[in-house]
Motif scaffolding. Sequence first.
Motif, PDB file in Angstrom:
ATOM      1  N   PRO A 145       1.578  -5.300  -8.024  1.00  0.00           N
ATOM      2  CA  PRO A 145       2.361  -4.259  -7.654  1.00  0.00           C
ATOM      3  C   PRO A 145       2.749  -4.359  -6.293  1.00  0.00           C
ATOM      4  O   PRO A 145       2.142  -5.255  -5.513  1.00  0.00           O
ATOM      5  N   PRO A 146       3.811  -3.485  -5.876  1.00  0.00           N
ATOM      6  CA  PRO A 146       4.125  -3.603  -4.341  1.00  0.00           C
ATOM      7  C   PRO A 146       2.845  -2.994  -3.569  1.00  0.00           C
ATOM      8  O   PRO A 146       2.183  -2.124  -3.938  1.00  0.00           O
ATOM      9  N   ASN A 147       2.900  -3.417  -2.225  1.00  0.00           N
ATOM     10  CA  ASN A 147       2.071  -2.873  -1.182  1.00  0.00           C
ATOM     11  C   ASN A 147       2.780  -1.914  -0.157  1.00  0.00           C
ATOM     12  O   ASN A 147       3.785  -2.561   0.265  1.00  0.00           O
ATOM     13  N   THR A 148       2.045  -1.044   0.338  1.00  0.00           N
ATOM     14  CA  THR A 148       2.380  -0.378   1.567  1.00  0.00           C
ATOM     15  C   THR A 148       1.260   0.409   1.956  1.00  0.00           C
ATOM     16  O   THR A 148       0.172   0.431   1.801  1.00  0.00           O
ATOM     17  N   THR A 149       1.424   0.782   3.563  1.00  0.00           N
ATOM     18  CA  THR A 149       0.481   1.380   4.330  1.00  0.00           C
ATOM     19  C   THR A 149      -0.087   2.488   3.410  1.00  0.00           C
ATOM     20  O   THR A 149       0.650   3.591   3.170  1.00  0.00           O
ATOM     21  N   TYR A 150      -1.469   2.606   3.539  1.00  0.00           N
ATOM     22  CA  TYR A 150      -2.000   3.731   2.649  1.00  0.00           C
ATOM     23  C   TYR A 150      -2.329   5.132   3.360  1.00  0.00           C
ATOM     24  O   TYR A 150      -3.059   5.079   4.259  1.00  0.00           O
ATOM     25  N   SER A 151      -1.644   6.072   2.926  1.00  0.00           N
ATOM     26  CA  SER A 151      -1.908   7.109   3.678  1.00  0.00           C
ATOM     27  C   SER A 151      -3.268   7.651   3.332  1.00  0.00           C
ATOM     28  O   SER A 151      -3.746   8.338   4.057  1.00  0.00           O
ATOM     29  N   ILE A 162      -5.924  -4.683  -6.758  1.00  0.00           N
ATOM     30  CA  ILE A 162      -6.871  -4.617  -5.892  1.00  0.00           C
ATOM     31  C   ILE A 162      -7.141  -5.967  -5.033  1.00  0.00           C
ATOM     32  O   ILE A 162      -7.058  -6.107  -3.837  1.00  0.00           O
ATOM     33  N   MET A 163      -7.122  -7.081  -5.803  1.00  0.00           N
ATOM     34  CA  MET A 163      -7.014  -8.548  -5.257  1.00  0.00           C
ATOM     35  C   MET A 163      -5.843  -8.507  -4.250  1.00  0.00           C
ATOM     36  O   MET A 163      -6.205  -8.843  -3.085  1.00  0.00           O
ATOM     37  N   MET A 164      -4.558  -8.218  -4.649  1.00  0.00           N
ATOM     38  CA  MET A 164      -3.603  -8.513  -3.797  1.00  0.00           C
ATOM     39  C   MET A 164      -3.599  -7.306  -2.706  1.00  0.00           C
ATOM     40  O   MET A 164      -2.662  -7.697  -1.588  1.00  0.00           O
ATOM     41  N   SER A 165      -4.130  -6.344  -2.799  1.00  0.00           N
ATOM     42  CA  SER A 165      -4.095  -5.292  -1.563  1.00  0.00           C
ATOM     43  C   SER A 165      -5.009  -5.888  -0.520  1.00  0.00           C
ATOM     44  O   SER A 165      -4.625  -5.643   0.615  1.00  0.00           O
ATOM     45  N   GLY A 166      -6.117  -6.708  -0.837  1.00  0.00           N
ATOM     46  CA  GLY A 166      -6.709  -7.412   0.119  1.00  0.00           C
ATOM     47  C   GLY A 166      -6.020  -8.456   0.922  1.00  0.00           C
ATOM     48  O   GLY A 166      -6.090  -8.472   2.196  1.00  0.00           O
ATOM     49  N   VAL A 167      -5.243  -9.272   0.124  1.00  0.00           N
ATOM     50  CA  VAL A 167      -4.495 -10.196   0.725  1.00  0.00           C
ATOM     51  C   VAL A 167      -3.195  -9.747   1.522  1.00  0.00           C
ATOM     52  O   VAL A 167      -2.958 -10.047   2.665  1.00  0.00           O
ATOM     53  N   ALA A 168      -2.867  -8.533   1.049  1.00  0.00           N
ATOM     54  CA  ALA A 168      -1.675  -7.972   1.792  1.00  0.00           C
ATOM     55  C   ALA A 168      -2.126  -7.399   2.876  1.00  0.00           C
ATOM     56  O   ALA A 168      -1.449  -7.425   4.225  1.00  0.00           O
ATOM     57  N   VAL A 208       6.682  -8.566   3.321  1.00  0.00           N
ATOM     58  CA  VAL A 208       6.435 -10.034   2.903  1.00  0.00           C
ATOM     59  C   VAL A 208       5.000  -9.787   2.005  1.00  0.00           C
ATOM     60  O   VAL A 208       5.039 -10.365   1.184  1.00  0.00           O
ATOM     61  N   ALA A 209       4.412  -8.715   2.183  1.00  0.00           N
ATOM     62  CA  ALA A 209       3.089  -8.680   1.394  1.00  0.00           C
ATOM     63  C   ALA A 209       3.450  -8.216   0.014  1.00  0.00           C
ATOM     64  O   ALA A 209       2.967  -8.698  -1.139  1.00  0.00           O
TER      65      ALA A 209
END
Length: 468
Positions: free
Chosen positions: A308-314, A63-69, A297-298
């Motif tokens: 975990p990896p991040n991607t645009t969220y459907s 969750i934290m890294m999703s905000g950074v990403a 990069v994110a």
Amino acid sequence: MDLGVRWRMHGDGKSPAPGAVVRPDERLTWPRTVGLGAQHVVAMFGASFVAPVLMGLDPNLAIMMSGVATVIFLLATRGRVPSYLGCSLSFVGVAAVIRADGGTSATVTGAILVVGVVLFLVGLAVQRFGARIIHAAMPPIVTGAVVMLIGFNLAPVTATTYWPQDQWTALLVMLFTGLAVVCLRGFWSRIAIFLGLVFGYLISWIFDLTLGKIHSADASGKVTDHWRLDLSGVSKADWIGLPSFHGPTFQWSAILVALPVVIALVAENAGHVKAVGEMTGDSLDDKLGTAISADGVASVLSTAVGGPPNTTYSENIGVMAATRVYSTAAYWAAACFALLFGVCPKFGAVVAAIPGGVLGGITVILYGMIGLLGAQIWLHGKVDLRNPLNLVPAAAGIIIGVGNVTMKFTDTFSLSGIALGTLVVITGYHALRAFAPAHLKTQQPLLDEGTSSYDKPDEGRAEGSGNP
């Protein structure tokens, strides 16, 4: 330098006119914008908690890294592409294979970090040579099919994970959310998804009080007697606490297993940018390479610290489709919420306690909306599905993607679901086009007419000749 962090007020900032769209560079009043940001966090929270748990990674760090990403993405795209970056579900199967071969969490994140680097390089290539290399490979028939299979691939999550936990709550939440989206006016209609979740919380609480425990599958899939709304984790969770970090390790066998997911990530990004462009009415081709690079990069940054990896969220595309609010200010608010949730386990526990039946009712609508955006791309691109050159690869790829069909090449390498479906659509279309008779190929140009201003045909060139 314009970083896309200035927004003009949309109308009076309170009640957009019926059918009006709040554009990326606009916003409502800050209280309403914050509320919309909270809705985006809620929409992605379930999957962003489930995916890292399935991958054996820390959900609070996710969750934290999703905000950074998300912050990285919004800055990179200068606020033109509204998007939330959350934990990618495409890697769940990859993580399972790596762990089955004796890999650790560090091995998993190391393999995915390399995928992030490759994704970044793909984005640079798109920036260098233009969006035409994506659109040449993915004309409207391909892009629409990929968006559709990405959305409908999520259907089994609803059908097998969420809905069976409490079918009657899921049905009531689905009906309430549908009515809220259609019947409510003004700002309330724009937060219909969030209202559906609140309604689901209340219904689950009332059912627990009046009917007692339910005998059904719980979140782990085990059939037991359990409360619909279990808040025990909230009381045990700390108010403030950092997630756990670890560094990556690299193994070639794990990297080779993970690399094919690049196909899915490029497709997800291209589909997302295309879908947002369709919804806002703006051509975002010039930001496609940037979006792909920012995603890479994110993911590199997140996996470098054990996330975990991040991607645009459907899921968030569905929220935008329902609310018609595309303001990037709402995504900044969502990113701030995610950062706070990442260091506050108690808030995370509250959202993680959303009953499965509630998520079942919500995701029926959200996932369906995502899939049907693919059909909208077909309609806008005037795709002729009577043409077998269009029909065959799209039909095959969608069935593979939705059915999660798997092709096993070795004991440690396989393609399935979104990745395999995307590969079938792309390679199938171009392979069939190479052998198709001329009269089939002239019915549609190779490039998307709506986004191919970078290469307009010369006067006198036969339209639909397929030559760039």
